[in-house]
Design a protein around this motif. Structure first.
Motif, PDB file in Angstrom:
ATOM      1  N   PHE A 171       0.885  -1.199  -0.001  1.00 34.82           N
ATOM      2  CA  PHE A 171      -0.069   0.100   0.095  1.00 34.82           C
ATOM      3  C   PHE A 171       0.762   1.328  -0.330  1.00 34.82           C
ATOM      4  O   PHE A 171       0.195   2.352   0.117  1.00 34.82           O
ATOM      5  CB  PHE A 171      -0.925   0.037   1.244  1.00 34.82           C
ATOM      6  N   VAL A 172       2.166   1.102  -0.252  1.00 41.51           N
ATOM      7  CA  VAL A 172       2.946   2.320  -0.008  1.00 41.51           C
ATOM      8  C   VAL A 172       3.706   2.528  -1.545  1.00 41.51           C
ATOM      9  O   VAL A 172       4.535   1.759  -1.903  1.00 41.51           O
ATOM     10  CB  VAL A 172       4.159   2.079   0.958  1.00 41.51           C
ATOM     11  N   ASP A 173       3.409   3.521  -1.985  1.00 39.08           N
ATOM     12  CA  ASP A 173       4.189   4.002  -3.419  1.00 39.08           C
ATOM     13  C   ASP A 173       5.374   4.886  -3.154  1.00 39.08           C
ATOM     14  O   ASP A 173       5.282   6.231  -3.311  1.00 39.08           O
ATOM     15  CB  ASP A 173       3.272   4.571  -4.186  1.00 39.08           C
ATOM     16  N   ALA A 174       6.534   4.344  -2.747  1.00 36.80           N
ATOM     17  CA  ALA A 174       7.708   5.255  -2.476  1.00 36.80           C
ATOM     18  C   ALA A 174       8.369   6.023  -3.618  1.00 36.80           C
ATOM     19  O   ALA A 174       8.900   7.147  -3.080  1.00 36.80           O
ATOM     20  CB  ALA A 174       8.584   4.384  -1.902  1.00 36.80           C
ATOM     21  N   SER A 175       8.006   5.967  -4.766  1.00 37.86           N
ATOM     22  CA  SER A 175       8.306   6.723  -5.643  1.00 37.86           C
ATOM     23  C   SER A 175       7.781   8.140  -5.537  1.00 37.86           C
ATOM     24  O   SER A 175       8.406   9.173  -6.094  1.00 37.86           O
ATOM     25  CB  SER A 175       7.868   5.905  -7.194  1.00 37.86           C
ATOM     26  N   LYS A 176       6.648   8.336  -4.757  1.00 38.41           N
ATOM     27  CA  LYS A 176       6.169   9.593  -4.642  1.00 38.41           C
ATOM     28  C   LYS A 176       6.750  10.270  -3.314  1.00 38.41           C
ATOM     29  O   LYS A 176       6.268  11.427  -2.940  1.00 38.41           O
ATOM     30  CB  LYS A 176       4.403   9.565  -4.518  1.00 38.41           C
ATOM     31  N   ALA A 177       7.830   9.590  -2.642  1.00 39.48           N
ATOM     32  CA  ALA A 177       8.170  10.359  -1.472  1.00 39.48           C
ATOM     33  C   ALA A 177       9.082  11.514  -1.714  1.00 39.48           C
ATOM     34  O   ALA A 177       9.681  11.455  -2.729  1.00 39.48           O
ATOM     35  CB  ALA A 177       9.002   9.344  -0.940  1.00 39.48           C
ATOM     36  N   ILE A 178       8.871  12.519  -0.762  1.00 41.32           N
ATOM     37  CA  ILE A 178       9.884  13.541  -0.715  1.00 41.32           C
ATOM     38  C   ILE A 178      10.843  13.552   0.647  1.00 41.32           C
ATOM     39  O   ILE A 178      10.294  13.054   1.600  1.00 41.32           O
ATOM     40  CB  ILE A 178       9.267  14.883  -0.796  1.00 41.32           C
ATOM     41  N   ASN A 179      11.818  14.183   0.406  1.00 37.88           N
ATOM     42  CA  ASN A 179      12.937  14.249   1.510  1.00 37.88           C
ATOM     43  C   ASN A 179      12.668  15.556   2.459  1.00 37.88           C
ATOM     44  O   ASN A 179      12.800  16.553   1.731  1.00 37.88           O
ATOM     45  CB  ASN A 179      14.253  14.220   1.019  1.00 37.88           C
ATOM     46  N   MET A 180      12.428  15.556   3.591  1.00 38.66           N
ATOM     47  CA  MET A 180      12.418  16.707   4.500  1.00 38.66           C
ATOM     48  C   MET A 180      13.659  16.972   5.229  1.00 38.66           C
ATOM     49  O   MET A 180      13.973  16.722   6.373  1.00 38.66           O
ATOM     50  CB  MET A 180      11.263  16.267   5.751  1.00 38.66           C
ATOM     51  N   GLU A 181      14.751  17.506   4.333  1.00 35.70           N
ATOM     52  CA  GLU A 181      15.855  17.991   4.861  1.00 35.70           C
ATOM     53  C   GLU A 181      15.756  19.072   5.632  1.00 35.70           C
ATOM     54  O   GLU A 181      15.027  20.186   5.149  1.00 35.70           O
ATOM     55  CB  GLU A 181      16.832  18.227   3.726  1.00 35.70           C
ATOM     56  N   LEU A 182      16.352  19.201   6.730  1.00 35.81           N
ATOM     57  CA  LEU A 182      16.153  20.245   7.574  1.00 35.81           C
ATOM     58  C   LEU A 182      17.264  20.989   8.372  1.00 35.81           C
ATOM     59  O   LEU A 182      18.051  20.101   8.719  1.00 35.81           O
ATOM     60  CB  LEU A 182      14.988  20.165   8.943  1.00 35.81           C
ATOM     61  N   LYS A 183      17.408  22.176   8.496  1.00 35.50           N
ATOM     62  CA  LYS A 183      18.519  22.863   9.443  1.00 35.50           C
ATOM     63  C   LYS A 183      18.225  22.769  10.781  1.00 35.50           C
ATOM     64  O   LYS A 183      16.824  22.790  11.192  1.00 35.50           O
ATOM     65  CB  LYS A 183      18.703  24.388   9.020  1.00 35.50           C
ATOM     66  N   PRO A 184      19.116  22.861  11.730  1.00 33.89           N
ATOM     67  CA  PRO A 184      18.660  23.002  13.018  1.00 33.89           C
ATOM     68  C   PRO A 184      17.851  23.913  13.511  1.00 33.89           C
ATOM     69  O   PRO A 184      17.998  25.103  12.892  1.00 33.89           O
ATOM     70  CB  PRO A 184      19.994  22.941  13.939  1.00 33.89           C
ATOM     71  N   GLY A 185      16.796  23.579  14.219  1.00 31.27           N
ATOM     72  CA  GLY A 185      15.657  24.712  14.500  1.00 31.27           C
ATOM     73  C   GLY A 185      14.488  24.941  13.556  1.00 31.27           C
ATOM     74  O   GLY A 185      13.523  25.531  13.857  1.00 31.27           O
ATOM     75  N   GLU A 186      14.751  23.907  12.347  1.00 25.43           N
ATOM     76  CA  GLU A 186      13.619  24.059  11.552  1.00 25.43           C
ATOM     77  C   GLU A 186      12.725  22.785  11.896  1.00 25.43           C
ATOM     78  O   GLU A 186      12.932  21.754  12.470  1.00 25.43           O
ATOM     79  CB  GLU A 186      13.895  23.606  10.251  1.00 25.43           C
ATOM     80  N   PHE A 187      11.308  22.814  11.396  1.00 25.88           N
ATOM     81  CA  PHE A 187      10.332  21.797  11.649  1.00 25.88           C
ATOM     82  C   PHE A 187       9.381  21.932  10.442  1.00 25.88           C
ATOM     83  O   PHE A 187       9.267  22.614   9.592  1.00 25.88           O
ATOM     84  CB  PHE A 187       9.673  21.977  12.992  1.00 25.88           C
ATOM     85  N   PHE A 188       8.573  20.571  10.385  1.00 28.01           N
ATOM     86  CA  PHE A 188       7.501  20.590   9.623  1.00 28.01           C
ATOM     87  C   PHE A 188       6.460  20.039  10.172  1.00 28.01           C
ATOM     88  O   PHE A 188       6.552  19.373  11.291  1.00 28.01           O
ATOM     89  CB  PHE A 188       7.872  19.610   8.323  1.00 28.01           C
ATOM     90  N   LEU A 189       5.221  20.327   9.847  1.00 28.63           N
ATOM     91  CA  LEU A 189       4.015  19.662  10.457  1.00 28.63           C
ATOM     92  C   LEU A 189       3.346  18.774   9.706  1.00 28.63           C
ATOM     93  O   LEU A 189       3.540  18.453   8.346  1.00 28.63           O
ATOM     94  CB  LEU A 189       2.961  20.807  10.464  1.00 28.63           C
ATOM     95  N   PHE A 190       2.751  17.532  10.272  1.00 25.36           N
ATOM     96  CA  PHE A 190       2.102  16.539   9.388  1.00 25.36           C
ATOM     97  C   PHE A 190       0.799  15.794  10.243  1.00 25.36           C
ATOM     98  O   PHE A 190       0.761  15.880  11.318  1.00 25.36           O
ATOM     99  CB  PHE A 190       3.195  15.248   8.801  1.00 25.36           C
ATOM    100  N   SER A 191       0.098  15.209   9.418  1.00 22.72           N
ATOM    101  CA  SER A 191      -1.087  14.684  10.013  1.00 22.72           C
ATOM    102  C   SER A 191      -0.731  13.261  10.722  1.00 22.72           C
ATOM    103  O   SER A 191       0.151  12.635  10.134  1.00 22.72           O
ATOM    104  CB  SER A 191      -2.072  14.320   8.845  1.00 22.72           C
ATOM    105  N   GLU A 192      -1.730  12.923  11.683  1.00 28.96           N
ATOM    106  CA  GLU A 192      -1.467  11.742  12.275  1.00 28.96           C
ATOM    107  C   GLU A 192      -1.684  10.517  11.097  1.00 28.96           C
ATOM    108  O   GLU A 192      -1.507   9.230  11.392  1.00 28.96           O
ATOM    109  CB  GLU A 192      -2.488  11.484  13.308  1.00 28.96           C
ATOM    110  N   ARG A 193      -2.037  10.555  10.024  1.00 29.45           N
ATOM    111  CA  ARG A 193      -2.584   9.537   8.965  1.00 29.45           C
ATOM    112  C   ARG A 193      -1.174   9.670   7.643  1.00 29.45           C
ATOM    113  O   ARG A 193      -1.427   8.770   6.850  1.00 29.45           O
ATOM    114  CB  ARG A 193      -3.795   9.942   8.327  1.00 29.45           C
ATOM    115  N   LEU A 194      -0.498  10.506   7.849  1.00 26.76           N
ATOM    116  CA  LEU A 194       0.618  10.640   6.583  1.00 26.76           C
ATOM    117  C   LEU A 194       1.387   9.554   6.817  1.00 26.76           C
ATOM    118  O   LEU A 194       2.089   9.437   7.797  1.00 26.76           O
ATOM    119  CB  LEU A 194       1.308  12.234   6.857  1.00 26.76           C
ATOM    120  N   LEU A 195       1.704   9.271   5.668  1.00 28.96           N
ATOM    121  CA  LEU A 195       2.697   8.013   5.430  1.00 28.96           C
ATOM    122  C   LEU A 195       4.213   8.729   5.495  1.00 28.96           C
ATOM    123  O   LEU A 195       4.462   9.478   4.735  1.00 28.96           O
ATOM    124  CB  LEU A 195       2.643   7.122   4.261  1.00 28.96           C
TER     125      LEU A 195
END
Ligand code: AKG
Length: 254
Positions: A171-195
């Motif tokens: 059920f996982v299409d990893a070809s659609k994945a993106i990388n969340m590269e971050l500098k120290p002090g950065e963040f991203f938000l995500f849903s409890e259902r996000l793969l």
């Protein structure tokens, strides 16, 4: 009702969160300031026991002020309030500390593991270290929060061994994945259902992140149920809790 705050999301930002299941990167503080927090985390968190006797990395916002302050920075709470409303409850946090050579976090949807009902949560993943593809940044699949996928048993050597399950690879299409590269002090938000997942740390640099879990007062938290623990409590971090469904604690003192 409008939610105020210097970092509140625009309507477009809120709709994008609903559409994609994540938003960011955003910034809490510059890398030099995160280095100061990181020093304190190394001294006050990694080397001491916290409220969960099974993990020093879990729920340290309950006993360490430096962790609580990161979890409740205005840059996070203003944005999460734009999605969840003005009353916010901090119900969990977890350091994800991967040393060189540590294994993968398999693809999963967080809600598969959580004793909360109804399943409402926004997470913030904060970079404590410099987080790159090489030292195993989080990867996510935009839009994957729209469908719950089955989870199956996982191998014991992964970072998620304690949780025992991963998303069924069918059920996982990893070809659609993106990388969340971050500098120290950065963040991203995500849903409890996000793969999302992360690869093994193939670099010679540590990769430490802090995941912050926020919900609303009408969500029932089953305090003693794994991965939570006896004595677990929530902290009301914005607005008020008129329902009193959950055991709550005051913020830790410095
Ligand atoms: O940092 C990781 O490798 C996994 C993070 C994660 O699963 C989460 O924050 O929910």
């Amino acid at each position: 009702m409008s939610v105020s705050g210097a970092y509140q999301l625009s309507r477009k930002g809120v709709l994008r969160f609903h559409d994609e299941g994540y938003l960011g990167p955003f910034r809490i503080c510059p890398p030099e300031q995160m280095a100061v927090s990181c020093d304190r985390i190394e001294r006050e968190v990694l080397t001491t026991d916290g409220p969960n006797k099974n993990s020093r990395l879990h729920a340290r916002h309950l006993d360490c002020r430096v962790v609580f302050d990161l979890c409740t920075s205005a840059a996070i709470l203003d944005r999460v309030a734009s999605v969840l409303g003005a009353d916010l409850v901090l119900w969990s946090s977890n350091f994800f500390n991967k040393n060189p050579g540590d294994g993968e976090s398999p693809w999963h949807q967080d809600i598969n593991y959580w004793p909360i009902d109804p399943p409402v949560n926004v997470s913030a993943w904060i970079a404590i270290d410099d987080v790159t593809v090489e030292n195993s940044c989080v990867r996510l699949i935009p839009g994957s929060h729209r469908k719950l996928v089955p989870h199956v048993l996982t191998a014991s050597e992964s970072l998620f061994a304690g949780l025992g399950e991963k998303a069924d690879p069918a059920f996982v299409d990893a070809s659609k994945a993106i990388n969340m590269e971050l500098k120290p002090g950065e963040f991203f938000l995500f849903s409890e259902r996000l793969l999302h997942q992360s690869e093994p740390n193939r670099s010679n640099k540590r990769r430490m992140g802090l995941s912050v879990r926020l919900t609303v007062p009408f969500v029932k938290i089953y305090h003693g149920q794994p991965p939570l623990f006896p004595g677990h409590k929530v902290i009301v971090v914005r607005g008020e809790d008129k329902l009193g469904l959950n055991e709550s604690a005051p913020p830790p003192v410095d």
